[in-house]
Write a protein that holds these residues in place. Structure first.
Motif, PDB file in Angstrom:
ATOM      1  N   UNK A 120       0.813  -1.211   0.000  1.00 56.08           N
ATOM      2  CA  UNK A 120       0.000   0.000   0.000  1.00 56.08           C
ATOM      3  C   UNK A 120       0.850   1.266   0.000  1.00 56.08           C
ATOM      4  N   UNK A 121       1.962   1.260   0.721  1.00 56.93           N
ATOM      5  CA  UNK A 121       2.788   2.473   0.853  1.00 56.93           C
ATOM      6  C   UNK A 121       4.259   2.154   0.538  1.00 56.93           C
ATOM      7  N   UNK A 122       4.592   1.989  -0.736  1.00 57.23           N
ATOM      8  CA  UNK A 122       5.954   1.542  -1.077  1.00 57.23           C
ATOM      9  C   UNK A 122       7.051   2.558  -0.790  1.00 57.23           C
ATOM     10  N   UNK A 123       6.712   3.842  -0.643  1.00 59.80           N
ATOM     11  CA  UNK A 123       7.747   4.853  -0.401  1.00 59.80           C
ATOM     12  C   UNK A 123       7.808   5.336   1.040  1.00 59.80           C
ATOM     13  N   UNK A 124       6.913   4.854   1.879  1.00 55.33           N
ATOM     14  CA  UNK A 124       6.844   5.369   3.243  1.00 55.33           C
ATOM     15  C   UNK A 124       8.135   5.072   4.006  1.00 55.33           C
ATOM     16  N   UNK A 125       8.664   6.105   4.661  1.00 51.24           N
ATOM     17  CA  UNK A 125       9.875   5.954   5.457  1.00 51.24           C
ATOM     18  C   UNK A 125      11.162   5.957   4.654  1.00 51.24           C
ATOM     19  N   UNK A 126      11.052   6.122   3.337  1.00 46.94           N
ATOM     20  CA  UNK A 126      12.251   6.127   2.491  1.00 46.94           C
ATOM     21  C   UNK A 126      12.672   7.561   2.208  1.00 46.94           C
ATOM     22  N   UNK A 127      13.977   7.810   2.173  1.00 49.94           N
ATOM     23  CA  UNK A 127      14.496   9.170   2.009  1.00 49.94           C
ATOM     24  C   UNK A 127      15.642   9.152   1.006  1.00 49.94           C
ATOM     25  N   UNK A 128      15.669  10.182   0.148  1.00 49.86           N
ATOM     26  CA  UNK A 128      16.753  10.337  -0.823  1.00 49.86           C
ATOM     27  C   UNK A 128      17.293  11.760  -0.718  1.00 49.86           C
ATOM     28  N   UNK A 129      18.555  11.952  -1.037  1.00 51.50           N
ATOM     29  CA  UNK A 129      19.140  13.302  -0.898  1.00 51.50           C
ATOM     30  C   UNK A 129      18.684  14.280  -1.968  1.00 51.50           C
ATOM     31  N   UNK A 130      18.180  13.781  -3.096  1.00 48.18           N
ATOM     32  CA  UNK A 130      17.801  14.665  -4.193  1.00 48.18           C
ATOM     33  C   UNK A 130      16.478  14.217  -4.806  1.00 48.18           C
ATOM     34  N   UNK A 131      15.807  15.178  -5.456  1.00 50.21           N
ATOM     35  CA  UNK A 131      14.601  14.845  -6.200  1.00 50.21           C
ATOM     36  C   UNK A 131      14.881  13.918  -7.361  1.00 50.21           C
ATOM     37  N   UNK A 132      16.078  14.026  -7.954  1.00 51.10           N
ATOM     38  CA  UNK A 132      16.431  13.136  -9.069  1.00 51.10           C
ATOM     39  C   UNK A 132      16.456  11.685  -8.615  1.00 51.10           C
ATOM     40  N   UNK A 133      16.932  11.438  -7.400  1.00 48.76           N
ATOM     41  CA  UNK A 133      16.951  10.074  -6.877  1.00 48.76           C
ATOM     42  C   UNK A 133      15.543   9.564  -6.623  1.00 48.76           C
ATOM     43  N   UNK A 134      14.644  10.437  -6.171  1.00 44.34           N
ATOM     44  CA  UNK A 134      13.240  10.056  -5.988  1.00 44.34           C
ATOM     45  C   UNK A 134      12.629   9.676  -7.324  1.00 44.34           C
ATOM     46  N   UNK A 135      12.884  10.477  -8.334  1.00 43.04           N
ATOM     47  CA  UNK A 135      12.362  10.179  -9.668  1.00 43.04           C
ATOM     48  C   UNK A 135      12.794   8.787 -10.122  1.00 43.04           C
ATOM     49  N   UNK A 136      14.052   8.470  -9.951  1.00 47.42           N
ATOM     50  CA  UNK A 136      14.561   7.161 -10.380  1.00 47.42           C
ATOM     51  C   UNK A 136      13.938   6.036  -9.562  1.00 47.42           C
TER      52      UNK A 136
ATOM     53  N   UNK B 179       7.778  14.170   0.858  1.00 42.44           N
ATOM     54  CA  UNK B 179       8.347  13.699   2.125  1.00 42.44           C
ATOM     55  C   UNK B 179       9.573  12.828   1.900  1.00 42.44           C
ATOM     56  N   UNK B 180       9.892  12.540   0.618  1.00 40.14           N
ATOM     57  CA  UNK B 180      10.995  11.621   0.321  1.00 40.14           C
ATOM     58  C   UNK B 180      12.307  12.318  -0.016  1.00 40.14           C
ATOM     59  N   UNK B 181      12.289  13.660  -0.132  1.00 39.82           N
ATOM     60  CA  UNK B 181      13.540  14.367  -0.431  1.00 39.82           C
ATOM     61  C   UNK B 181      13.424  15.823   0.010  1.00 39.82           C
ATOM     62  N   UNK B 182      14.545  16.554   0.095  1.00 35.30           N
ATOM     63  CA  UNK B 182      14.488  17.947   0.525  1.00 35.30           C
ATOM     64  C   UNK B 182      14.160  18.921  -0.597  1.00 35.30           C
ATOM     65  N   UNK B 183      14.096  18.470  -1.837  1.00 36.70           N
ATOM     66  CA  UNK B 183      13.936  19.376  -2.974  1.00 36.70           C
ATOM     67  C   UNK B 183      12.531  19.971  -3.023  1.00 36.70           C
ATOM     68  N   UNK B 184      12.456  21.224  -3.444  1.00 38.76           N
ATOM     69  CA  UNK B 184      11.181  21.894  -3.698  1.00 38.76           C
ATOM     70  C   UNK B 184      11.138  22.277  -5.173  1.00 38.76           C
ATOM     71  N   UNK B 185       9.998  21.996  -5.805  1.00 35.94           N
ATOM     72  CA  UNK B 185       9.814  22.311  -7.220  1.00 35.94           C
ATOM     73  C   UNK B 185       8.778  23.415  -7.333  1.00 35.94           C
ATOM     74  N   UNK B 186       9.070  24.429  -8.125  1.00 32.03           N
ATOM     75  CA  UNK B 186       8.138  25.518  -8.354  1.00 32.03           C
ATOM     76  C   UNK B 186       7.660  25.524  -9.793  1.00 32.03           C
ATOM     77  N   UNK B 187       6.417  25.987 -10.016  1.00 33.21           N
ATOM     78  CA  UNK B 187       5.861  26.036 -11.365  1.00 33.21           C
ATOM     79  C   UNK B 187       4.766  27.083 -11.412  1.00 33.21           C
ATOM     80  N   UNK B 188       4.441  27.515 -12.631  1.00 30.99           N
ATOM     81  CA  UNK B 188       3.416  28.535 -12.827  1.00 30.99           C
ATOM     82  C   UNK B 188       2.024  27.944 -12.964  1.00 30.99           C
ATOM     83  N   UNK B 189       1.934  26.624 -13.059  1.00 26.67           N
ATOM     84  CA  UNK B 189       0.638  25.980 -13.265  1.00 26.67           C
ATOM     85  C   UNK B 189       0.500  24.807 -12.296  1.00 26.67           C
ATOM     86  N   UNK B 190      -0.691  24.669 -11.708  1.00 27.66           N
ATOM     87  CA  UNK B 190      -1.020  23.522 -10.861  1.00 27.66           C
ATOM     88  C   UNK B 190      -2.286  22.867 -11.405  1.00 27.66           C
TER      89      UNK B 190
END
Length: 639
Positions: free
Chosen positions: A384-400, A507-518
């Motif tokens: 149900x929650x495959x990413x819960x409790x997992x942490x990566x240093x970058x958003x790129x690592x989360x993507x992978x 919750x899986x990385x410290x990166x913040x992504x900004x965009x003009x559209x949601x």
């Protein structure tokens, strides 16, 4: 003397009840006048109408869709069976292809010629089946049943006995009972959506509120979702899958099968989609094979295992049995079909497992001893929650990580070596039907009835009602092409007043992504108080509906509407996705399973026919009839 009935909505649910009304009226000689009100085509209704983008698919295989009963259905009175979607398409393939060719609809012509049992057909093609089924039922109505279809809307409904109904075209009807079956009505923006729109307007940003993707026109809306621009997408469910299709293939991109896998060739008109959700992963892929032997169900979630009487709590009383049912089906299939991957006899495992508690150290030790490979073990929480409790240093690592998860899920769910997953699917489907029955019979407490439509339905949909594997393969190709970026789980989407943009942080990385559209890629929440439907709005305002905390309407076990004061209206019924505990609210059923969809249709039809006839002799219409149409006794080609 005849009975006069009115259905608000002309989709598959009304179709199913009309079929059972027809069967019982033919057997009893009952005289019935039926009015059906819907601005959309009868049979398909709004959600399944034919004029949708041909890239939008149904979410079930053609062989797994039926809207008419089959031989497995245990219904009272005569049962008239009908074909599945696939059987109907296969029987009339050439005729339908010729029709599409004559109409210049080459995409549908090619689609119908290629349909197989396991095909996920477009909603535009599936609509033809629902339209045929409607015409088939109408053509077979007995002479004692008269049908009038009004291509308009109901605006209000009044009365304690005979019901007085106002239509948008000025027609006024007096009927003996009303069935609210609108399906998914639109909703008015709530505080969250209004605040988001105000923020977007203040800073010149884009915002797309929850809606039905096929109605939003996003494939051609390059002003709201500009090519090449970063767009945040909240949600990774089925609405997200539709969005993905319309913004990629719908804008001219194409997929190509290569020796290295599926490759996406962009058109240059795609935005860059940064997607995240609570789980951080899309729904699990559909399973594409059949079990050689289906599990024996139910084994744990049985009437004998539940405390007697009403007041059951879904989490306390039912969920532990659901978990046992799923684990039991998983291990029974593992020991039956793949004994070489276990270290002990199945009977010994069953005996020792029964002597331990779920989640106990003893159970975990037994499983580790009996099932050496961790990938063969059942872990409900990790499922149900495959990413819960997992942490990566970058958003790129989360993507992978998310990309690897999706790729592994697609591969596993199509591999019979992991047939335990298919057994869990069947077990969860069995539990879903059982829980719906408990809600319908009034055995769950009020909190649990609301949760049936909340976390329980969400869990079921995530595990057992995900997208076709092709759609997830396309998602992977889009990720490889740079069109999609995965944000991770427990994503917080927020307005940034200082930066004048939308932001997203997982919750899986410290990166913040900004965009003009949601884009809020969720289906609108089905709440009567937030509905744009005038009938629901008026009934709510007069206290003639009762809403649970989750926003769904309360009905009694007979599907009759419950008022705010707890009283039950004897002549108003409701079915659909906005009715509390509506585990049988689906638009159609899987064949061969004695589906609850048909039993509910049958019970409702019998309840309507059991109503006392009117004192004034039945049919009563005042006002213009221009928007009404008499039933056709002809069916389209392909019957």
């Amino acid at each position: 003397m005849s009975l006069t009935l009115l259905f608000v909505g002309a989709g598959p649910r009304t179709l199913g009840v009309l079929d059972r009304l027809s069967a019982h009226a033919r057997a009893t000689g009952a005289r019935v006048d039926v009015h059906v009100v819907d601005p959309h085509p009868a049979g398909a209704g709004r959600v399944w109408r034919a004029d949708q983008h041909p890239l939008l698919w149904m979410n079930s295989r053609a062989a797994d869709v039926t809207v008419l009963p089959d031989a497995s259905c245990r219904l009272q009175g005569p049962v008239r069976t009908g074909p599945t979607l696939y059987a109907w398409l296969d029987a009339h393939r050439a005729e339908l292809a010729a029709q599409f060719a004559a109409a210049g609809e080459d995409v549908l012509r090619r689609e119908v010629l290629a349909v197989r049992e396991g095909t996920f057909v477009s909603r535009a093609l599936g609509s033809r089946y629902l339209t045929w089924a409607w015409d088939h039922v109408v053509a077979d109505l007995p002479g004692t049943v008269r049908l009038t279809v009004h291509r308009t809307r109901v605006t209000d409904l009044r009365g304690t006995g005979r019901q007085h109904v106002d239509l948008a075209d000025g027609t006024a009807l007096a009927v003996d009972a009303v069935v609210l079956a609108q399906g998914h009505p639109d909703v008015v923006p709530g505080p969250r959506e209004r605040a988001a729109r105000e923020f977007a307007a203040r800073h010149g940003l884009g915002y797309v509120a929850p809606g039905y993707t096929s109605d939003l026109g996003l494939s051609g809306d390059e002003e709201t979702l500009p090519p090449g621009r970063d767009v945040l997408v909240a949600g990774m469910g089925l609405a997200f899958v539709d969005l993905l299709v319309l913004l990629t293939q719908g804008r001219g991109g194409r997929f190509e099968e290569t020796p290295a896998g599926l490759v996406y060739h962009p058109s240059g008109r795609e935005p860059v989609l940064h997607v995240g959700s609570r789980r951080g992963v899309p729904y699990r892929s559909k399973i594409t094979y059949e079990l050689a032997e289906r599990p024996r169900l139910p084994r744990f979630l049985t009437p004998q295992a539940l405390p007697p009487g009403p007041g059951l709590n879904l989490r306390r009383d039912v969920w532990p049995l659901v978990a046992e049912e799923l684990a039991g089906a998983h291990y029974a299939e593992l020991f039956r079909a793949h004994p070489g991957r276990t270290t002990m006899d199945a009977a010994e495992f069953e005996r020792r497992s029964a002597a331990t508690g779920r989640g106990s150290a003893e159970r975990d030790a037994l499983v580790a001893q009996a099932v050496p490979d961790p990938s063969d073990r059942f872990d409900l929480h990790r499922l149900d929650r495959p990413l819960e409790g997992w942490w990566a240093p970058t958003g790129a690592a989360v993507h992978e990580r998310v990309r690897a998860h999706v790729a592994a899920d697609v591969e596993r769910r199509g591999d019979p070596r992991f047939s335990m997953d298919a057994a869990v699917f069947h077990a969860l489907l069995s539990c879903y039907v059982t829980v719906a029955g408990l809600a319908h019979d009034g055995r769950l407490d009020e909190t649990s009835v609301a949760e049936v439509d909340g976390w329980w339905h969400g869990t079921f949909s995530y595990v057992a009602s995900g997208p076709p594997p092709r759609r997830l393969r396309e998602l992977l190709a889009l990720a490889d092409a740079g069109v999609v970026r995965f944000l991770g789980g427990d994503v917080r989407f927020a307005p940034d007043e200082v930066g004048r943009c939308w932001t997203a942080r997982s919750a899986n990385s410290p990166d913040t992504v900004g965009a003009a559209v949601l884009v809020d890629a969720r289906l609108p929440e089905a709440r009567a108080t937030a509905s744009a439907d005038p009938v629901l709005r008026h009934l709510t305002g007069r206290g003639e509906l009762r809403e649970l905390a989750g926003g769904k309407l309360v009905v009694d076990p007979g599907q009759r509407l419950v008022h705010a004061d707890g009283s039950v209206h004897p002549r108003r019924f409701a079915v659909g996705p906005w009715v509390a505990g509506g585990g049988w609210a689906a638009a159609f059923a899987r064949p061969g399973l004695d589906a609850g969809f048909f039993r509910l249709n049958d019970r409702l039809a019998r309840a309507l026919l059991a109503l006392d006839p009117p004192l004034d002799g039945g049919f009563s219409v005042d006002g213009p009839r221009a928007a009404s149409s008499a039933p056709s006794r002809r069916t389209p080609a392909g019957r």
